[in-house]
Design an enzyme around this catalytic site. Structure first.
Site, PDB file in Angstrom:
ATOM      1  N   SER A 143      40.508  51.670  26.368  1.00 11.56           N
ATOM      2  CA  SER A 143      40.745  52.707  27.428  1.00 11.56           C
ATOM      3  C   SER A 143      40.729  54.018  26.682  1.00 11.56           C
ATOM      4  CB  SER A 143      42.050  52.648  28.164  1.00 11.56           C
ATOM      5  OG  SER A 143      42.411  53.631  28.691  1.00 11.56           O
ATOM      6  N   TYR A 156      50.848  50.748  27.482  1.00 10.37           N
ATOM      7  CA  TYR A 156      49.554  50.716  27.780  1.00 10.37           C
ATOM      8  C   TYR A 156      48.514  51.052  26.787  1.00 10.37           C
ATOM      9  CZ  TYR A 156      45.118  50.826  30.571  1.00 10.37           C
ATOM     10  OH  TYR A 156      43.765  50.642  31.038  1.00 10.37           O
TER      11      TYR A 156
HETATM   12  N1  LIG Z   1      40.411  51.808  36.150  1.00 12.62           N
HETATM   13  C1  LIG Z   1      40.419  52.535  35.038  1.00 12.62           C
HETATM   14  O1  LIG Z   1      40.701  53.710  35.167  1.00 12.62           O
HETATM   15  C2  LIG Z   1      40.524  51.862  33.628  1.00 12.62           C
HETATM   16  C3  LIG Z   1      40.281  52.562  32.480  1.00 12.62           C
HETATM   17  C4  LIG Z   1      40.344  52.277  31.326  1.00 12.62           C
HETATM   18  C5  LIG Z   1      40.411  50.925  30.760  1.00 12.62           C
HETATM   19  N2  LIG Z   1      40.470  50.002  31.984  1.00 12.62           N
HETATM   20  C6  LIG Z   1      40.547  48.800  31.892  1.00 12.62           C
HETATM   21  O2  LIG Z   1      39.516  47.936  32.281  1.00 12.62           O
HETATM   22  C7  LIG Z   1      40.042  46.499  32.661  1.00 12.62           C
HETATM   23  C8  LIG Z   1      39.735  46.288  33.951  1.00 12.62           C
HETATM   24  O3  LIG Z   1      40.576  47.207  34.729  1.00 12.62           O
HETATM   25  P1  LIG Z   1      39.932  47.513  36.388  1.00 12.62           P
HETATM   26  O4  LIG Z   1      39.980  48.880  36.468  1.00 12.62           O
HETATM   27  O5  LIG Z   1      38.739  46.782  36.715  1.00 12.62           O
HETATM   28  O6  LIG Z   1      41.236  46.879  36.981  1.00 12.62           O
HETATM   29  P2  LIG Z   1      41.413  45.962  38.377  1.00 12.62           P
HETATM   30  O7  LIG Z   1      40.421  46.147  39.499  1.00 12.62           O
HETATM   31  O8  LIG Z   1      42.702  45.861  38.688  1.00 12.62           O
HETATM   32  O9  LIG Z   1      40.949  44.562  37.424  1.00 12.62           O
HETATM   33  C9  LIG Z   1      42.018  43.980  36.732  1.00 12.62           C
HETATM   34  C10 LIG Z   1      41.695  42.417  36.711  1.00 12.62           C
HETATM   35  O10 LIG Z   1      42.508  41.693  35.473  1.00 12.62           O
HETATM   36  C11 LIG Z   1      43.133  40.750  36.367  1.00 12.62           C
HETATM   37  N3  LIG Z   1      44.352  40.444  35.726  1.00 12.62           N
HETATM   38  C12 LIG Z   1      45.317  41.160  35.492  1.00 12.62           C
HETATM   39  N4  LIG Z   1      46.414  40.390  35.177  1.00 12.62           N
HETATM   40  C13 LIG Z   1      45.983  39.368  35.117  1.00 12.62           C
HETATM   41  C14 LIG Z   1      46.460  37.994  34.341  1.00 12.62           C
HETATM   42  N5  LIG Z   1      47.900  38.063  34.073  1.00 12.62           N
HETATM   43  N6  LIG Z   1      45.775  36.797  34.215  1.00 12.62           N
HETATM   44  C15 LIG Z   1      44.677  36.935  34.612  1.00 12.62           C
HETATM   45  N7  LIG Z   1      43.818  37.847  35.434  1.00 12.62           N
HETATM   46  C16 LIG Z   1      44.649  39.007  35.218  1.00 12.62           C
HETATM   47  C17 LIG Z   1      43.156  41.088  37.687  1.00 12.62           C
HETATM   48  O11 LIG Z   1      43.289  39.917  38.487  1.00 12.62           O
HETATM   49  P3  LIG Z   1      44.399  40.011  39.790  1.00 12.62           P
HETATM   50  O12 LIG Z   1      44.112  41.241  40.688  1.00 12.62           O
HETATM   51  O13 LIG Z   1      44.328  38.592  40.406  1.00 12.62           O
HETATM   52  O14 LIG Z   1      45.769  40.359  39.015  1.00 12.62           O
HETATM   53  C18 LIG Z   1      41.845  41.701  37.908  1.00 12.62           C
HETATM   54  O15 LIG Z   1      40.850  40.877  38.159  1.00 12.62           O
HETATM   55  C19 LIG Z   1      41.293  46.418  32.330  1.00 12.62           C
HETATM   56  O16 LIG Z   1      41.679  46.009  31.082  1.00 12.62           O
HETATM   57  C20 LIG Z   1      41.907  47.916  32.315  1.00 12.62           C
HETATM   58  O17 LIG Z   1      43.064  48.100  31.320  1.00 12.62           O
HETATM   59  C21 LIG Z   1      40.287  50.625  33.246  1.00 12.62           C
END
Ligand SMILES: NC(=O)c1ccc[n+]([C@@H]2O[C@H](COP(=O)([O-])OP(=O)(O)OC[C@H]3O[C@@H](n4cnc5c(N)ncnc54)[C@H](OP(=O)(O)O)[C@@H]3O)[C@@H](O)[C@H]2O)c1
Length: 240
Positions: A143, A156
């Site tokens: 991130s 985080y």
């Molecule tokens: N969105 C942003 O602004 C952003 C920015 C920088 C980095 N990121 C990173 O990008 C990655 C993806 O995030 P996203 O934005 O796509 O969020 P998201 O749409 O909330 O997706 C998160 C995914 O992780 C899964 N997950 C969470 N806890 C879990 C667990 N204990 N076991 C298995 N699966 C789990 C969720 O499944 P469930 O929904 O079933 O829990 C979902 O499929 C993350 O690592 C996040 O930190 C996001």
């Protein structure tokens, strides 16, 4: 049987789903893993609807047994692993005084420990793809907050900084075997994870999940001689 195969965690929504979409489009058989089965099933239906071959494993990635079960299901279905994507992640905001231990453990468990375990469990498959074409790839979701720690998102941020360090170490350990690692470091991306900030940052002003997916498409096309260890995605005016 597809010629290439990928395993994507956190593929039930957001960035993981966008990357799975690109990998399917680029001819990979897909194993997708995420926590909630119903949500994952919806994503799988979408991916299969595009004609992709998909293995689906609901798993809580804070559990070592679940991580092993995901990798075993992938090995059984596809027998090879060209791309591993560690996108599952969670974030809880809190000022220092309000940090809850169970949330510290959960963020460390999903954002860092699961990545370490996936590397260990996938090393043999990745090395054998690396030996075949020198271009096995591991994509780790860090991130922008992993590049510059943020108040309120301190835990985080720390897990995401660790992902950058881990990725650097893995390149030193595995890139010589044709297994390249990259840490992706985006600012706000329009996914369910950023719903909490929509009041302040409009969705159209956020990075799109497809922007991240297309970066992975680019990484797939690099020659074996080129390692990209990190990609930072900022919004206009946003700086590390
Ligand atoms: N969105 C942003 O602004 C952003 C920015 C920088 C980095 N990121 C990173 O990008 C990655 C993806 O995030 P996203 O934005 O796509 O969020 P998201 O749409 O909330 O997706 C998160 C995914 O992780 C899964 N997950 C969470 N806890 C879990 C667990 N204990 N076991 C298995 N699966 C789990 C969720 O499944 P469930 O929904 O079933 O829990 C979902 O499929 C993350 O690592 C996040 O930190 C996001």
């Amino acid at each position: 049987m597809p010629e290439r195969a990928a395993l994507v965690t956190g593929a039930s929504s957001g960035i993981g789903l966008a990357i799975a979409d690109v990998l399917g489009d680029e001819g990979h058989g897909l194993t997708v893993a995420a926590r909630r089965p119903e949500k994952l099933a919806g994503a799988v239906e979408e991916l299969r609807g595009k004609g992709f071959e998909v293995e689906e494993v609901a798993a809580n990635l804070t559990s070592e047994e679940d991580v092993q079960r995901v990798v075993a299901a992938h090995r059984e279905r596809f027998g090879r692993l060209d791309v591993l994507v560690n996108s599952a992640g969670v974030g809880f905001g809190a000022p220092l005084a309000d940090i809850q231990t169970k949330r510290v453990d959960m963020q460390l468990g999903v954002n860092l420990r699961a990545i370490i375990l996936f590397y260990r469990e996938c090393a043999e498959l990745l090395r054998s793809a690396g030996a075949e074409h020198r271009n096995a790839l591991v994509v780790n979701l860090s991130s922008l907050s992993g590049k510059s720690g943020q108040a309120w998102l301190s835990v985080y941020s720390a897990t995401k900084a660790a992902v950058v360090g881990w990725t650097q170490a893995m390149n030193k350990e595995l890139a010589g075997d044709g297994v390249k690692s990259v840490a992706l470091c985006p600012g706000f991306v329009d996914t369910p994870m950023t719903e909490f900030i929509r009041e302040h940052v409009k969705q159209e002003d956020m990075i799109r999940p497809s922007d991240i997916g297309e970066a992975v498409r680019y990484l797939l096309k690099l020659s074996p001689a080129c390692v990209v260890p990190e990609i930072v995605f900022q919004r206009p005016g946003e700086a590390i």
